[in-house]
Design a protein around this motif. Structure first.
Motif, PDB file in Angstrom:
ATOM      1  N   PRO A 189       0.822  -1.213   0.000  1.00 30.01           N
ATOM      2  CA  PRO A 189       0.000   0.000   0.000  1.00 30.01           C
ATOM      3  C   PRO A 189       0.859   1.267   0.000  1.00 30.01           C
ATOM      4  O   PRO A 189       1.972   1.277   0.537  1.00 30.01           O
ATOM      5  N   ALA A 190       0.320   2.330  -0.588  1.00 30.57           N
ATOM      6  CA  ALA A 190       1.038   3.602  -0.668  1.00 30.57           C
ATOM      7  C   ALA A 190       1.374   4.144   0.717  1.00 30.57           C
ATOM      8  O   ALA A 190       2.360   4.856   0.888  1.00 30.57           O
ATOM      9  N   SER A 191       0.582   3.773   1.714  1.00 33.73           N
ATOM     10  CA  SER A 191       0.797   4.278   3.072  1.00 33.73           C
ATOM     11  C   SER A 191       1.962   3.599   3.798  1.00 33.73           C
ATOM     12  O   SER A 191       2.385   4.062   4.853  1.00 33.73           O
ATOM     13  N   VAL A 192       2.486   2.516   3.244  1.00 29.82           N
ATOM     14  CA  VAL A 192       3.560   1.775   3.915  1.00 29.82           C
ATOM     15  C   VAL A 192       4.893   2.491   3.716  1.00 29.82           C
ATOM     16  O   VAL A 192       5.236   2.905   2.616  1.00 29.82           O
ATOM     17  N   VAL A 193       5.630   2.603   4.801  1.00 31.00           N
ATOM     18  CA  VAL A 193       6.979   3.164   4.757  1.00 31.00           C
ATOM     19  C   VAL A 193       7.920   2.012   4.405  1.00 31.00           C
ATOM     20  O   VAL A 193       8.132   1.102   5.203  1.00 31.00           O
ATOM     21  N   MET A 194       8.428   2.023   3.173  1.00 29.58           N
ATOM     22  CA  MET A 194       9.237   0.911   2.667  1.00 29.58           C
ATOM     23  C   MET A 194      10.448   0.580   3.544  1.00 29.58           C
ATOM     24  O   MET A 194      10.705  -0.595   3.794  1.00 29.58           O
ATOM     25  N   PRO A 195      11.188   1.575   4.037  1.00 29.21           N
ATOM     26  CA  PRO A 195      12.322   1.213   4.897  1.00 29.21           C
ATOM     27  C   PRO A 195      11.886   0.442   6.159  1.00 29.21           C
ATOM     28  O   PRO A 195      12.588  -0.465   6.598  1.00 29.21           O
ATOM     29  N   ALA A 196      10.733   0.773   6.699  1.00 21.65           N
ATOM     30  CA  ALA A 196      10.238   0.065   7.890  1.00 21.65           C
ATOM     31  C   ALA A 196       9.852  -1.374   7.538  1.00 21.65           C
ATOM     32  O   ALA A 196      10.155  -2.310   8.293  1.00 21.65           O
ATOM     33  N   LEU A 197       9.196  -1.558   6.398  1.00 20.57           N
ATOM     34  CA  LEU A 197       8.843  -2.912   5.954  1.00 20.57           C
ATOM     35  C   LEU A 197      10.106  -3.730   5.714  1.00 20.57           C
ATOM     36  O   LEU A 197      10.207  -4.871   6.179  1.00 20.57           O
ATOM     37  N   ARG A 198      11.063  -3.150   5.019  1.00 25.02           N
ATOM     38  CA  ARG A 198      12.318  -3.873   4.748  1.00 25.02           C
ATOM     39  C   ARG A 198      13.046  -4.220   6.052  1.00 25.02           C
ATOM     40  O   ARG A 198      13.587  -5.314   6.196  1.00 25.02           O
ATOM     41  N   ALA A 199      13.045  -3.299   7.004  1.00 24.82           N
ATOM     42  CA  ALA A 199      13.712  -3.552   8.291  1.00 24.82           C
ATOM     43  C   ALA A 199      13.043  -4.718   9.021  1.00 24.82           C
ATOM     44  O   ALA A 199      13.728  -5.585   9.568  1.00 24.82           O
ATOM     45  N   ASP A 200      11.720  -4.745   9.012  1.00 26.36           N
ATOM     46  CA  ASP A 200      11.008  -5.846   9.667  1.00 26.36           C
ATOM     47  C   ASP A 200      11.281  -7.170   8.967  1.00 26.36           C
ATOM     48  O   ASP A 200      11.453  -8.206   9.624  1.00 26.36           O
ATOM     49  N   LEU A 201      11.306  -7.166   7.629  1.00 24.56           N
ATOM     50  CA  LEU A 201      11.618  -8.389   6.882  1.00 24.56           C
ATOM     51  C   LEU A 201      13.054  -8.846   7.159  1.00 24.56           C
ATOM     52  O   LEU A 201      13.303 -10.041   7.350  1.00 24.56           O
ATOM     53  N   GLU A 202      13.990  -7.913   7.195  1.00 22.69           N
ATOM     54  CA  GLU A 202      15.390  -8.267   7.460  1.00 22.69           C
ATOM     55  C   GLU A 202      15.560  -8.824   8.869  1.00 22.69           C
ATOM     56  O   GLU A 202      16.314  -9.765   9.088  1.00 22.69           O
TER      57      GLU A 202
END
Length: 174
Positions: free
Chosen positions: A145-158
């Motif tokens: 979603p456009a509302s997602v902060v990509m760096p935060a998503l990537r950090a959680d996945l990492e």
């Protein structure tokens, strides 16, 4: 008026399954739009999207369900119209690591917590080329979603990838 149906089919694998479903669709004037089908563990499973004249949709649904008499488990549902297309960025998530229970659960939990929709997923267990240990591989097309902060998503996945000892990559669709 045209109706769109989404159908699932599952049956012990044998020759002629696709022909039976395709014949049923065609005999009711349906147009096969897209499908994903494969053999897994001796079972043949698929999901199919077809168009048909709205006046024939119920008859086609009934006819496809009648294939259950031939050993198939079948569902047919009308495609729901959505008011607006989902907004966001399409991405590809790729994962590989030593196989163990719970990998997909943990990764999908992170995606769900960010409201990321998994649009397509394929996974398999394969033998590692060098030492023969079992690897789990997955590839997913996701809508972020456009509302997602990509760096935060990537950090959680990492973070979860580190805990699971798997490699995870998320990149936009080119």
């Amino acid at each position: 008026m045209i109706a769109t149906l989404v159908m699932t089919v599952m049956s012990p694998d044998r020759p002629g399954l696709v022909e039976q479903v395709a014949g049923t669709v065609a005999s009711h004037g349906g147009n096969w739009l897209e499908s994903r089908m494969c053999r897994l563990g001796g079972q043949f499973a698929g999901i199919i999207r077809v168009e048909v004249d709205a006046a024939k949709a119920a008859a086609l649904s009934d006819a496809v369900r009648a294939l259950e008499a031939q050993g198939m488990a079948v569902t047919a549902k009308s495609e729901e119209e959505t008011a607006a297309a989902a907004q966001g960025t399409l991405g590809i998530l790729e994962l590989v690591g030593n196989d163990r229970p719970g990998i997909l659960l943990q990764i999908s939990r992170v995606l769900a917590s960010h409201k990321v929709n998994v649009e397509e997923l394929s996974s398999e267990r394969v033998s590692a080329p060098m030492d023969g240990t079992m690897l789990f591989q997955a590839k997913a097309r996701v809508l972020v979603p456009a509302s997602v902060v990509m760096p935060a998503l990537r950090a959680d996945l990492e973070r979860i990838a580190s805990d699971l000892m798997v490699d995870v990559k998320l990149h936009p669709v080119a």
